[in-house]
Design an enzyme around this catalytic site. Sequence first.
Site, PDB file in Angstrom:
ATOM      1  CG  ASP A   1      -1.697   1.294   1.428  1.00  0.00           C
ATOM      2  OD1 ASP A   1      -2.531   1.477   0.436  1.00  0.00           O
ATOM      3  OD2 ASP A   1      -1.647   1.819   2.415  1.00  0.00           O
TER       4      ASP A   1
ATOM      5  CG  ASP B   1      -1.929   7.302  -0.355  1.00  0.00           C
ATOM      6  OD1 ASP B   1      -0.838   7.845  -0.904  1.00  0.00           O
ATOM      7  OD2 ASP B   1      -2.981   7.430  -0.764  1.00  0.00           O
TER       8      ASP B   1
ATOM      9  CG  ASP C   1      -2.026   2.720   6.593  1.00  0.00           C
ATOM     10  OD1 ASP C   1      -2.984   3.320   7.287  1.00  0.00           O
ATOM     11  OD2 ASP C   1      -1.999   2.288   5.646  1.00  0.00           O
TER      12      ASP C   1
END
Length: 241
Positions: free
Chosen positions: A16, A18, A188
Amino acid sequence: MKLFIRPEAFSVISFDLDDTLYDNRPIIRQAEAASQQFLNQQYPKSQAWQVGDWHRLKLTLIKQRPQLRHDPSLARQAMLECGLVQLGYDARTAKAGATAVFDHFVIHRSHFSVSDPVLELLAKLKQNYRLIGITNGNVDYQRIGLGDLLEFVLHPGQGFKQKPAADMFVQAAKQLNIPLRQILHIGDSAMSDVVGARQAGCQAVWLNPGFGVTEEAALTLQLPHIEIGNIQELLKFKMFS
């Protein structure tokens, strides 16, 4: 590092972007502010609205057109075009304005570079694994310094639903010509990244807390294989390959 499920052998690491490889919050705030300033200057009637008004309009449009949830770029353009019409501009001006403001947003959305420590980490991992990106955002990975490190990056839209839907994980495995279980996805979000990867058949590493965040989050529906508190802990992964 917390080991919940011992990983199987993997050949690809998916990231991922961002809030996993960089803190995305100040970047988005700056891009929002820059595009709002451009909007107000070029289309003065927009000064009657605040940022919150635009966000509420986007939520309304997503409720009316659920497919927009899976295409952040299209959702932003639809918000801008609809808003300009509501503010009193004709349809042709609103369409052109939406394109111009969105283009301005995109420039600032990717106007940064991933930090040297993270780039060095990825370069080291690339010596042993193929690296890709699977993100719900619309950052231009080439512009932020990841073009030589990631083989490709998948974004939602163009028929692909955003995570936690399996679409992008399945497409990644197809492009790589490997089984889904050989992809170790790192992110995250307990929902988008952990649940998304696990339900798709990939392995999952949860970065908790996310990049630039100090407070840990709670697990949701599924355990990751591994939980890490710092992205640099990935250098320990040779033991699992």
